[in-house]
Design an enzyme around this catalytic site. Sequence first.
Site, PDB file in Angstrom:
ATOM      1  N   HIS A  34      88.725  37.190  60.229  1.00  0.00           N
ATOM      2  CA  HIS A  34      87.753  36.198  59.771  1.00  0.00           C
ATOM      3  C   HIS A  34      88.137  35.777  58.354  1.00  0.00           C
ATOM      4  O   HIS A  34      89.187  36.205  57.840  1.00  0.00           O
ATOM      5  CB  HIS A  34      86.338  36.765  59.841  1.00  0.00           C
ATOM      6  CG  HIS A  34      86.205  38.119  59.193  1.00  0.00           C
ATOM      7  ND1 HIS A  34      86.368  38.313  57.837  1.00  0.00           N
ATOM      8  CD2 HIS A  34      85.957  39.357  59.709  1.00  0.00           C
ATOM      9  CE1 HIS A  34      86.195  39.588  57.544  1.00  0.00           C
ATOM     10  NE2 HIS A  34      85.957  40.249  58.662  1.00  0.00           N
ATOM     11  N   HIS A  37      89.298  38.487  55.807  1.00  0.00           N
ATOM     12  CA  HIS A  37      90.707  38.867  55.942  1.00  0.00           C
ATOM     13  C   HIS A  37      91.609  37.746  55.404  1.00  0.00           C
ATOM     14  O   HIS A  37      92.615  38.004  54.742  1.00  0.00           O
ATOM     15  CB  HIS A  37      91.071  39.082  57.416  1.00  0.00           C
ATOM     16  CG  HIS A  37      90.321  40.174  58.110  1.00  0.00           C
ATOM     17  ND1 HIS A  37      89.390  39.923  59.091  1.00  0.00           N
ATOM     18  CD2 HIS A  37      90.378  41.527  57.979  1.00  0.00           C
ATOM     19  CE1 HIS A  37      88.917  41.079  59.552  1.00  0.00           C
ATOM     20  NE2 HIS A  37      89.478  42.061  58.885  1.00  0.00           N
ATOM     21  N   GLN A  61      89.808  56.677  62.968  1.00  0.00           N
ATOM     22  CA  GLN A  61      88.711  56.463  62.023  1.00  0.00           C
ATOM     23  C   GLN A  61      87.377  56.184  62.711  1.00  0.00           C
ATOM     24  O   GLN A  61      86.393  55.869  62.054  1.00  0.00           O
ATOM     25  CB  GLN A  61      89.069  55.365  61.023  1.00  0.00           C
ATOM     26  CG  GLN A  61      89.113  53.967  61.585  1.00  0.00           C
ATOM     27  CD  GLN A  61      89.678  52.988  60.564  1.00  0.00           C
ATOM     28  OE1 GLN A  61      90.857  53.038  60.247  1.00  0.00           O
ATOM     29  NE2 GLN A  61      88.832  52.111  60.042  1.00  0.00           N
ATOM     30  N   LYS A 149      84.449  44.597  50.037  1.00  0.00           N
ATOM     31  CA  LYS A 149      83.417  44.808  51.050  1.00  0.00           C
ATOM     32  C   LYS A 149      83.359  46.283  51.460  1.00  0.00           C
ATOM     33  O   LYS A 149      82.305  46.841  51.678  1.00  0.00           O
ATOM     34  CB  LYS A 149      83.742  43.904  52.243  1.00  0.00           C
ATOM     35  CG  LYS A 149      83.262  44.360  53.583  1.00  0.00           C
ATOM     36  CD  LYS A 149      81.890  43.838  53.838  1.00  0.00           C
ATOM     37  CE  LYS A 149      81.340  44.121  55.207  1.00  0.00           C
ATOM     38  NZ  LYS A 149      81.943  45.139  55.997  1.00  0.00           N
ATOM     39  N   GLN A 153      86.077  52.760  50.795  1.00  0.00           N
ATOM     40  CA  GLN A 153      87.436  52.839  51.339  1.00  0.00           C
ATOM     41  C   GLN A 153      88.457  52.503  50.246  1.00  0.00           C
ATOM     42  O   GLN A 153      89.479  53.180  50.102  1.00  0.00           O
ATOM     43  CB  GLN A 153      87.564  51.856  52.508  1.00  0.00           C
ATOM     44  CG  GLN A 153      88.990  51.602  52.967  1.00  0.00           C
ATOM     45  CD  GLN A 153      89.012  50.719  54.204  1.00  0.00           C
ATOM     46  OE1 GLN A 153      88.741  51.171  55.297  1.00  0.00           O
ATOM     47  NE2 GLN A 153      89.334  49.451  54.021  1.00  0.00           N
ATOM     48  N   VAL A 176      83.934  38.296  50.799  1.00  0.00           N
ATOM     49  CA  VAL A 176      83.672  36.928  51.268  1.00  0.00           C
ATOM     50  C   VAL A 176      82.421  36.958  52.139  1.00  0.00           C
ATOM     51  O   VAL A 176      82.289  37.822  53.016  1.00  0.00           O
ATOM     52  CB  VAL A 176      84.882  36.383  52.059  1.00  0.00           C
ATOM     53  CG1 VAL A 176      84.594  35.003  52.606  1.00  0.00           C
ATOM     54  CG2 VAL A 176      86.131  36.374  51.177  1.00  0.00           C
ATOM     55  N   SER A 185      82.205  40.239  58.585  1.00  0.00           N
ATOM     56  CA  SER A 185      82.677  41.473  59.203  1.00  0.00           C
ATOM     57  C   SER A 185      82.982  41.176  60.663  1.00  0.00           C
ATOM     58  O   SER A 185      82.277  40.381  61.299  1.00  0.00           O
ATOM     59  CB  SER A 185      81.579  42.538  59.118  1.00  0.00           C
ATOM     60  OG  SER A 185      81.847  43.580  60.041  1.00  0.00           O
ATOM     61  N   ARG A 187      82.301  43.027  62.926  1.00  0.00           N
ATOM     62  CA  ARG A 187      81.154  43.542  63.687  1.00  0.00           C
ATOM     63  C   ARG A 187      79.994  42.553  63.723  1.00  0.00           C
ATOM     64  O   ARG A 187      79.072  42.729  64.526  1.00  0.00           O
ATOM     65  CB  ARG A 187      80.692  44.885  63.118  1.00  0.00           C
ATOM     66  CG  ARG A 187      81.701  46.007  63.373  1.00  0.00           C
ATOM     67  CD  ARG A 187      81.154  47.379  63.044  1.00  0.00           C
ATOM     68  NE  ARG A 187      82.011  48.441  63.566  1.00  0.00           N
ATOM     69  CZ  ARG A 187      82.948  49.094  62.866  1.00  0.00           C
ATOM     70  NH1 ARG A 187      83.133  48.813  61.592  1.00  0.00           N
ATOM     71  NH2 ARG A 187      83.686  50.023  63.433  1.00  0.00           N
TER      72      ARG A 187
END
Length: 279
Positions: A34, A37, A61, A149, A153, A176, A185, A187
């Site tokens: 998206h 990325h 993960q 975001k 991590q 973003v 995301s 998701r």
Amino acid sequence: MIVLRSIAETREAMRDARAGGGRVGFVPTMGALHDGHRALVRRARDENDTVVVSIFVNPAQFGPHEDLDAYPRPEETDLAVCRADGVDVVFHPSVPEMYPRRPLTSVRVSGVSEPLEGACRPGHFDGVALVVVKLLNIVGPCRAYFGRKDAQQLAVVRTFVDDLDIPAEIVACPTVRDADGLAMSSRNAYLSDGERRRALALPKALHAVAAAAGRGEKDVPSLLTLGRSVLDAGRPDAVDYLDCVDPDTFRTLERLGGPALVCGAIRVGGTRLIDNVLV
Ligand code: AMP
């Protein structure tokens, strides 16, 4: 653009790319690309001679009851996005290529990987650290681009890259958001219209906290009480956490002094969403 499935070919392509001093920019992803990325890819494109994007939904993960099987894998669309953004190499390995056997080595970053996401998703950051170490070993010396975001991590990656002397420069890129404020995301595709409206409570709560901090409120419990009331008003199905932490160590803060990260995680329907803002 070339699409490579094997580690050996990718190593060779990266060696060629670096020959004569070429700079390699690397964007690790799980695909379903998206605009979040794409911002990383464009920045890598601006700052390097060769851009490599990895697309790999990393089983290590995901927890046993998480969305590994449901995770979107729109391969053709992803490759078209990469082509449009001027990517040179896509590394798109299979699971057996990355994990020919169960790995016996674990990469565990203590401290920073333990609270918040680490507490809600046991083993998650071990899986992230393992795959990112592998990917950085495959790609070799590079600048690697990560989104804020996923702030925890990013802190975990920075920590093991530093501890293990991995020859990668980690570049952090801003979050973003869609026009309604929801952080992009992969998701988000799971959300119905109604769920999406309820999910907006998360960015609203984070921004309410940031605004109060901007007006001078320094007491973290007061800030979090405010944030929690905004969050609850949106009726998420669950709030996993809302906290204010040091952006490098992820230790909980009691009072604002320097930079602080307000982080939240909620569940709406079957979807789990995370977000954060820097204050
Ligand atoms: P993922 O495919 O979810 O593993 O994400 C790959 C990279 O893209 C990670 O470094 C993420 O932090 C980054 N990323 C994902 N969503 C966003 C976003 N909305 N804004 C900026 N970066 C993002």
